[in-house]
Enzyme design. Structure first.
Site, PDB file in Angstrom:
ATOM      1  N   LYS A   1      -8.995   8.041   3.883  1.00 17.14           N
ATOM      2  CA  LYS A   1      -9.425   7.525   2.575  1.00 17.14           C
ATOM      3  C   LYS A   1      -9.762   8.663   1.629  1.00 17.14           C
ATOM      4  O   LYS A   1      -9.534   8.556   0.421  1.00 17.14           O
ATOM      5  CB  LYS A   1     -10.627   6.585   2.735  1.00 17.14           C
ATOM      6  CG  LYS A   1     -10.251   5.275   3.399  1.00 17.14           C
ATOM      7  CD  LYS A   1     -11.315   4.212   3.206  1.00 17.14           C
ATOM      8  CE  LYS A   1     -10.866   2.879   3.798  1.00 17.14           C
ATOM      9  NZ  LYS A   1     -11.915   1.857   3.721  1.00 17.14           N
TER      10      LYS A   1
ATOM     11  N   LYS B   1      -0.089   0.104  10.134  1.00 14.98           N
ATOM     12  CA  LYS B   1      -0.796  -1.175  10.268  1.00 14.98           C
ATOM     13  C   LYS B   1      -0.663  -2.014   8.993  1.00 14.98           C
ATOM     14  O   LYS B   1      -0.515  -1.471   7.899  1.00 14.98           O
ATOM     15  CB  LYS B   1      -2.264  -0.968  10.679  1.00 14.98           C
ATOM     16  CG  LYS B   1      -3.215  -0.658   9.565  1.00 14.98           C
ATOM     17  CD  LYS B   1      -4.670  -0.885  10.002  1.00 14.98           C
ATOM     18  CE  LYS B   1      -5.574  -0.621   8.813  1.00 14.98           C
ATOM     19  NZ  LYS B   1      -6.978  -0.892   9.041  1.00 14.98           N
TER      20      LYS B   1
ATOM     21  N   LYS C   1      -4.502  -4.414   3.596  1.00 15.98           N
ATOM     22  CA  LYS C   1      -4.845  -5.032   2.310  1.00 15.98           C
ATOM     23  C   LYS C   1      -4.294  -4.224   1.151  1.00 15.98           C
ATOM     24  O   LYS C   1      -4.013  -4.750   0.093  1.00 15.98           O
ATOM     25  CB  LYS C   1      -6.360  -5.016   2.130  1.00 15.98           C
ATOM     26  CG  LYS C   1      -7.146  -6.061   2.857  1.00 15.98           C
ATOM     27  CD  LYS C   1      -8.618  -5.752   2.623  1.00 15.98           C
ATOM     28  CE  LYS C   1      -9.525  -6.634   3.442  1.00 15.98           C
ATOM     29  NZ  LYS C   1     -10.877  -6.065   3.536  1.00 15.98           N
TER      30      LYS C   1
HETATM   31  P1  AMP Z   1     -11.238  -4.318   6.621  1.00 17.67           P
HETATM   32  O1  AMP Z   1     -10.024  -4.904   5.987  1.00 17.67           O
HETATM   33  O2  AMP Z   1     -11.087  -2.852   6.796  1.00 17.67           O
HETATM   34  O3  AMP Z   1     -12.538  -4.745   6.046  1.00 17.67           O
HETATM   35  O4  AMP Z   1     -11.212  -4.887   8.104  1.00 17.67           O
HETATM   36  C1  AMP Z   1     -11.841  -6.065   8.508  1.00 17.67           C
HETATM   37  C2  AMP Z   1     -11.514  -6.349   9.948  1.00 17.67           C
HETATM   38  O5  AMP Z   1     -10.107  -6.598  10.108  1.00 17.67           O
HETATM   39  C3  AMP Z   1     -11.831  -5.205  10.929  1.00 17.67           C
HETATM   40  O6  AMP Z   1     -12.376  -5.729  12.113  1.00 17.67           O
HETATM   41  C4  AMP Z   1     -10.492  -4.576  11.183  1.00 17.67           C
HETATM   42  O7  AMP Z   1     -10.424  -3.958  12.439  1.00 17.67           O
HETATM   43  C5  AMP Z   1      -9.562  -5.774  11.113  1.00 17.67           C
HETATM   44  N1  AMP Z   1      -8.195  -5.383  10.696  1.00 17.67           N
HETATM   45  C6  AMP Z   1      -7.808  -4.853   9.516  1.00 17.67           C
HETATM   46  N2  AMP Z   1      -6.475  -4.645   9.477  1.00 17.67           N
HETATM   47  C7  AMP Z   1      -5.988  -5.066  10.684  1.00 17.67           C
HETATM   48  C8  AMP Z   1      -4.672  -5.126  11.272  1.00 17.67           C
HETATM   49  N3  AMP Z   1      -3.579  -4.733  10.618  1.00 17.67           N
HETATM   50  N4  AMP Z   1      -4.550  -5.612  12.529  1.00 17.67           N
HETATM   51  C9  AMP Z   1      -5.641  -6.034  13.192  1.00 17.67           C
HETATM   52  N5  AMP Z   1      -6.904  -6.016  12.706  1.00 17.67           N
HETATM   53  C10 AMP Z   1      -7.086  -5.536  11.468  1.00 17.67           C
END
Ligand code: AMP
Ligand code: TRP
Length: 327
Positions: free
Chosen positions: A111, A193, A196
């Protein structure tokens, strides 16, 4: 009863990765554990956010939690910034951390690279705030996606370091990651991966995507030219990603799926994956639209804030007493 804590940032449209890696797995725990689920808006501000958008996304994410099946009579749903102990214990955890260990965090490095010369300091102090979130509730178990493993390890390190210095105050939490959907990959570049923040919206399925979009995106997903349906992340990342999405929803093992699809083409697999994803997301989308503007949502978040605060304030008081900060 054991305690669960997890959080999701209101920093963009939720993806199928967030859902299969995190949100979907939160739900069953509410029947067996004391659960705290949080909209971590103070983590979102570690990079610049537009206030009106952050405000809207905070309640939207809360509505998504409920639409996905979170039951406010069983689990506590709340917004991080409404429970001041998160920031307060966050400071304590910052003072328990070392610069070197924060600089080594992969998510920080990724980041920070995107921020040019002005790297917000909060990006570096993100893990101590996450540790504070978890430790305030004395959580035993934290369901998160595989990408959070390093943050969970540092959380354990900080809890152990604090306990060693000041006495046993915090429960040292374990990470819980799902087998199948722990890491959903991009549909267009299946070695990355699903995220968002991907600029290519065809690479990502959003939780609130309409059926036509879901079907189109899965149809266009990258595969390979071998035409054999086999789980092999290394050599067949695209097909393996489709199989993991299938497995995470259907509950089938890779071996079973390989048998089911023996001799079949990628078109069939894609059609079945699309049907599964549509079947899973359609009811969530419907409930979301019913909930998002409703007064009920506000009441649920008020109650969640009060329940979370009651627990967090007890732990915070214990921590500052142990440190000699409480007169
Ligand atoms: P965040 O979008 O970073 O707030 O992530 C929220 C939750 O979603 C966390 O537990 C991440 O580990 C999970 N997460 C985000 N992207 C992925 C992905 N591509 N595959 C699996 N889990 C994800
Ligand atoms: N860092 C997590 C993510 O990016 C979000 C998060 C913040 C979190 N605090 C947490 C997850 C506490 C679990 C527990 O996905």
């Amino acid at each position: 009863m054991n305690t669960i804590f997890s959080g999701i940032q209101p920093s963009g449209d939720l993806t199928l990765g967030n859902y299969l890696g995190a949100l979907k797995n939160f739900i069953p725990f509410q029947d067996t554990h004391e659960c705290y689920y949080c909209v971590v808006n103070q983590h979102a501000i570690t990079v610049p956010q537009e206030p009106a958008q952050l405000h809207a996304r905070t309640t939207e994410l809360a509505a998504i939690y409920l639409a996905a099946g979170l039951d406010p009579n069983k689990a506590t749903l709340f917004v991080q910034s409404e429970v001041p102990e998160h920031a307060l214990l966050g400071w304590v955890m910052i003072t328990t951390s070392y610069v070197g260990e924060m600089e080594r965090m992969t998510q920080y490095k990724d980041k920070a690279r995107k921020q040019g010369d002005s790297i917000p300091l909060g990006l570096m102090t993100y893990p101590p705030l996450m540790a504070a979130d978890i430790l305030l509730y004395q959580a035993d178990l934290v369901p998160v996606g595989e990408d959070q493993r390093q943050h969970m390890e540092i959380t354990r390190t900080l809890a152990e370091r604090f306990n060693y210095r000041y006495g046993e105050v915090f429960t040292v939490p374990e990470m819980w990651a799902p087998k199948g959907g722990a890491r959903v990959m991009s549909l267009q570049e299946p070695t990355k991966k699903m995220s968002k923040s991907d600029d290519n919206r065809t690479a990502t399925i959003y939780l609130l995507d309409e059926t036509d979009d879901i079907v189109r995106k899965i149809k266009r997903a990258q595969t390979d030219s071998e035409s054999v349906i086999r789980y092999d992340k290394e050599n067949k990342p695209g097909v393996s990603n489709l199989l993991s999405i299938h497995a995470a929803i259907s509950g089938k093992s890779f071996a079973e799926l390989e048998r089911d699809y023996d001799g079949q083409g990628y078109g069939t697999l894609k059609k079945d994956v699309a049907d599964l994803v549509v079947g899973e997301l359609e009811p969530i989308r419907r409930r979301y639209h019913e909930l998002v503007g409703s007064p009920e949502l506000g009441r649920i978040l008020d109650e969640g804030r009060d329940k979370a605060h009651a627990k967090a304030s007890v732990t915070y008081r214990k921590a500052v007493e142990a440190m000699g900060l409480y007169r």
